[in-house]
Design a protein around this motif. Structure first.
Motif, mmCIF file in Angstrom:
data_model
loop_
_atom_site.group_PDB
_atom_site.id
_atom_site.type_symbol
_atom_site.label_atom_id
_atom_site.label_comp_id
_atom_site.label_asym_id
_atom_site.label_seq_id
_atom_site.Cartn_x
_atom_site.Cartn_y
_atom_site.Cartn_z
ATOM 1 N N VAL A 9 0.978 -1.234 0.182
ATOM 2 C CA VAL A 9 0.267 -0.395 -0.111
ATOM 3 C C VAL A 9 0.857 1.273 -0.332
ATOM 4 C CG1 VAL A 9 -2.125 0.976 1.250
ATOM 5 C CG2 VAL A 9 -2.213 -0.746 1.202
ATOM 6 N N ALA A 10 1.705 1.400 0.589
ATOM 7 C CA ALA A 10 3.402 2.085 1.214
ATOM 8 C C ALA A 10 3.462 2.980 -0.654
ATOM 9 C CB ALA A 10 3.902 1.811 2.415
ATOM 10 N N VAL A 11 3.250 2.022 -1.362
ATOM 11 C CA VAL A 11 4.375 1.520 -2.920
ATOM 12 C C VAL A 11 3.547 2.350 -3.867
ATOM 13 C CG1 VAL A 11 4.200 -0.550 -3.713
ATOM 14 C CG2 VAL A 11 6.210 1.557 -4.246
ATOM 15 N N THR A 12 1.998 1.924 -3.190
ATOM 16 C CA THR A 12 1.463 1.626 -4.338
ATOM 17 C C THR A 12 0.361 3.958 -4.043
ATOM 18 O OG1 THR A 12 -0.176 0.154 -4.095
ATOM 19 C CG2 THR A 12 -1.436 1.972 -5.104
ATOM 20 N N ASP A 13 0.721 4.080 -3.019
ATOM 21 C CA ASP A 13 0.436 5.694 -2.619
ATOM 22 C C ASP A 13 1.587 6.138 -3.381
ATOM 23 O OD1 ASP A 13 -2.257 4.818 -1.368
ATOM 24 O OD2 ASP A 13 -1.157 4.616 1.023
ATOM 25 N N ALA A 14 2.880 5.554 -3.289
ATOM 26 C CA ALA A 14 3.848 6.771 -3.518
ATOM 27 C C ALA A 14 3.898 6.772 -4.681
ATOM 28 C CB ALA A 14 4.938 6.291 -3.410
#
Lengths: 379, 379
Positions: free
Chosen positions: B8-13
């Motif tokens: 999720v962190a990389v998707t948001d980034a």
């Protein structure tokens, strides 16, 4: 013409009839809706010559009359007003005054005589089912409808009714979708025997946007050339497609060499991810399914990259490797219902059958695409 | 390169840095994002040569490295995967493998050396305020920014800071928007005195889509030519517009002949309804305001019809009749805040000033359009 009516009711009614209004036409009258006021009621009508929609609302009519106004302007005007009721009044030269609270909007209109009449016809038989059932028939088949105008009959969905059984079928040459519903009461009246008609896809799409997932009935009144859908306060008229629909029952395979059952959500997600790298619509790479050892491997390779997905399945029969157009497979899977789904195969150049794990209320067929190795075998 | 990170962190980034990625470019590298893994962290970078965005996420990096991948494909891939963490690994020829559960997606990448570097610069001073305050500055002014490339300096917003006062100003030749915020602590550091810079509208729009209505700080690091916005895990770099901004304070009138106070919502709704019939953008009909006897009548007449709206107001001073471009008036009113709003007038060919009923945190100026009667007086 002079009437007072509920503002929200007329706003909703415009929203419905507007679906039969051409958004841009060289004939201004086709961008308009007909407003017709008579004793205690107002009928709004949209008619783009393919479909016609009439919607009735209650109104306090002090002077009957009729006029055509631009659908978009009239709809926006009543939507953006803020009172509970509006007063609509005819002015000279076909202008219309709409009053609500401190606002008055006058719209230039068109003589009602110029508005094209919706065809009237004698109905030969009726089909009755719930709006929920009809919506379900549309949703499960519309994706497979043909777009090739050279095969006009396939640009519509076949509706068949017989006793309590109502089927809808769409075929586009690469896939087939069949959905069945069983109605509580006999669905056909006015005719002894089975009935069928082919309804244009556009008609079904617009109907699907109007009807809701409720048990309220929709009555489908049919003649040879035309159909009228009656529900709630709406009468929706459309022409039918004429000609013989494809004999679809012959296409549906019944003998298989490989049968699998898979979790529907996992399969959809895997096919969806494999589709990410298919960015070239013209020379499309196939999605390859390798079914073997209790799993499907979904493989795809394009100029953008490669995908390798594994979905565990229950399987019986022979291993198989088969290629698909990702879009056709994905649309069929997304129209399927239930937690699990069955996929049955004959061979790499034969159609695949997708059916529910339980029951038989839908059948989807997807033709495979030949993989390079098959092609080379043909040479 | 080899790392494991939260999906999720990389998707948001990717969602953030993608705002600095060209959606279609003749240079494939500009459609890509730079992925750079080093000890304990991964930095994603997008750079369309106008703006550059870097976003840092925590990662378990077993081999550092960097590569460029197509932003859209990488973003879609990580978004459509379903596990908690993903493993990203460099393959030969700049290809990248992304693994998550039973899925592996390989994307063909580009050598990181081809990715354009974001300009580094020494900062001369910093402006610090909350993200909420900065968002408010943007929202209240961006609508009035110029679009005429011949007056390049006006295609940006002026940001002025002095002690606890931060202003943003936009002027497009027909209207002006000024918004003030008062920060809790002194907003400027690294410089004694007032500072100002002109930030391109595109930069502000993209920033507005990333920052949120929170008290967390945004640090604006400025040089003569460039600016860097630092907030959360993001560094957002942009060029500045160079040149002298218009001396806007001289434009703001201070003496008036007519002053009114109106309910903001009623006024917006009335102007919005009067705009319905303005369907011709080329030869636009003006919206006429007649202010007299404790009310504004808003009148408009076009080929489509006519509108007559009445909004009660509190007024002092002379009656006035004045014409406006409906869009300019509506955008200013929609950017206003509070239940009530003040409108001050000098005369039918002088600008109108819109200010809050209480306080002075925004000032909007809208130039009138000359009505036909005025024009004929000029002849």
């Amino acid at each position: 013409m002079n009437f007072v009516c509920d503002r929200v009711a007329v706003t909703d009614a415009v929203g419905i009839v507007q679906k039969a209004v051409a958004s841009r036409s060289t004939l201004p009258v086709l961008e308009g809706i007909l407003i017709k006021a008579s004793e205690g009621r107002v009928v709004l009508t949209g008619n783009d010559l393919e479909i016609g929609i009439e919607c009735v609302i209650a109104a306090d009519v002090s002077a009957p009359g009729k006029v055509v106004v631009n659908s978009n302007l009239f709809g926006t005007a009543v939507r953006k007003m803020t009172g509970d009721t509006i007063t609509v009044k005819m002015l000279p030269n076909n202008a219309v005054s709409i009053k609500c609270g401190n606002s008055e909007i006058k719209l230039n209109g068109i003589n009602a005589e110029e508005f094209p009449e919706i065809p009237k016809f004698e109905t030969e038989f009726d089909i009755v089912l719930s709006q929920r059932e009809f919506k379900s028939l549309i949703r499960h088949t519309i994706f497979a409808v043909g777009t090739n105008e050279a095969k006009l009959i396939l640009t519509g969905c076949l509706l068949e009714a017989s006793g309590n059984n109502v089927n809808m079928v769409a075929v586009d040459g690469f896939r087939l979708a069949l959905k069945k519903v069983v109605t509580e009461e006999s669905s056909v009246s006015g005719y002894f025997g089975d009935v069928s008609l082919v309804i244009p896809a556009k008609t079904l799409r617009e109907l699907n946007n109007i009807i809701v997932d409720r048990d309220d009935k929709i009555i489908i009144k049919c003649s040879q050339k035309n159909v009228r859908f009656e529900f709630d306060n709406v009468v929706f008229t459309s022409r039918l497609l004429e000609g013989d629909f494809i004999e679809y029952k012959k296409i549906i395979p019944t003998e298989f060499k490989t049968k699998i059952t898979a979790d529907l959500k996992s399969l959809i997600e895997a096919v969806d991810r494999a589709s990410i790298i298919i960015t070239n619509e013209i020379n499309k790479s196939p999605l390859i399914m390798k079914i073997s050892g209790g799993e499907i491997r979904i493989l795809c390779e394009t100029g953008a990259g490669a995908v390798d997905e594994v979905v565990p399945v229950e399987m019986t029969g022979a291993d198989i490797e088969i290629g698909f157009n990702n879009k056709y497979l994905l649309e069929a899977l997304k129209a399927a219902e239930g937690d699990r789904v069955n996929l049955d195969f004959i061979g790499p150049i034969n159609p695949c059958l997708i059916t529910p794990y339980e029951g038989d209320d839908f059948k989807f067929i997807v033709l495979p695409v030949r993989l390079r190795t098959d092609v080379s075998m043909d040479v």
